[in-house]
Enzyme design. Sequence first.
Site, PDB file in Angstrom:
ATOM      1  N   CYS A   1       0.732  -1.182  -0.042  1.00 45.61           N
ATOM      2  CA  CYS A   1      -0.212  -0.084  -0.001  1.00 45.61           C
ATOM      3  C   CYS A   1       0.897   1.222   0.085  1.00 45.61           C
ATOM      4  CB  CYS A   1      -0.960  -0.104   1.197  1.00 45.61           C
ATOM      5  SG  CYS A   1      -2.106  -1.375   1.263  1.00 45.61           S
TER       6      CYS A   1
ATOM      7  N   GLU B   1       0.578   4.098   1.839  1.00 47.73           N
ATOM      8  CA  GLU B   1       0.930   4.519   3.249  1.00 47.73           C
ATOM      9  C   GLU B   1       2.196   3.792   3.609  1.00 47.73           C
ATOM     10  OE1 GLU B   1      -3.612   4.283   2.886  1.00 47.73           O
ATOM     11  OE2 GLU B   1      -2.099   3.346   1.887  1.00 47.73           O
TER      12      GLU B   1
ATOM     13  N   CYS C   1      -6.253   1.201   4.688  1.00 48.62           N
ATOM     14  CA  CYS C   1      -6.607  -0.032   4.982  1.00 48.62           C
ATOM     15  C   CYS C   1      -6.448  -0.445   6.475  1.00 48.62           C
ATOM     16  CB  CYS C   1      -6.338  -1.111   4.129  1.00 48.62           C
ATOM     17  SG  CYS C   1      -4.525  -1.705   4.343  1.00 48.62           S
TER      18      CYS C   1
ATOM     19  N   CYS D   1      -2.721  -0.869   7.267  1.00 53.02           N
ATOM     20  CA  CYS D   1      -2.067   0.475   7.068  1.00 53.02           C
ATOM     21  C   CYS D   1      -2.363   1.247   8.376  1.00 53.02           C
ATOM     22  CB  CYS D   1      -2.447   1.124   5.812  1.00 53.02           C
ATOM     23  SG  CYS D   1      -1.517   0.476   4.438  1.00 53.02           S
TER      24      CYS D   1
END
Length: 131
Positions: free
Chosen positions: A54, A56, A86, A89
């Site tokens: 991801c 992040e 998510c 994250c």
Amino acid sequence: MTEIKDLIKKAIEIKKRAYAPYSNFHVACVVMTKSGRIFEGVNIENAAYSPTLCAERNALSTAITEGEREFAYIVITGDSEYTYPCGVCRQFIREFADCDTKIIVARDPESYKTYRIDELLPESFSKKDLE
């Protein structure tokens, strides 16, 4: 305020670098450390899905690799109206975000929402639980 808008513009700009051939859902994250350094990340998908990275975690991992551990802003933008981190994250952010860290979920520089990690991940497990 201008600082936040500049970070949002940067995130929107780098979103096109995302590697999202499977979902076609592009996400970018720009983090600013408390020392003023800026790090970028985009989502990087994988055909096996679980190794997908991801945006992040990408941005934060780069900052952490460079020795940064304190974050002022975490700015997230994606292909939906507002793209939230998510669950994985959120837990990753929890490890490094303190109550002063501002998590910005942005559509554009004029339309964004600001959160603290305890708002996005209430009653979370953290390093304090291990003390």
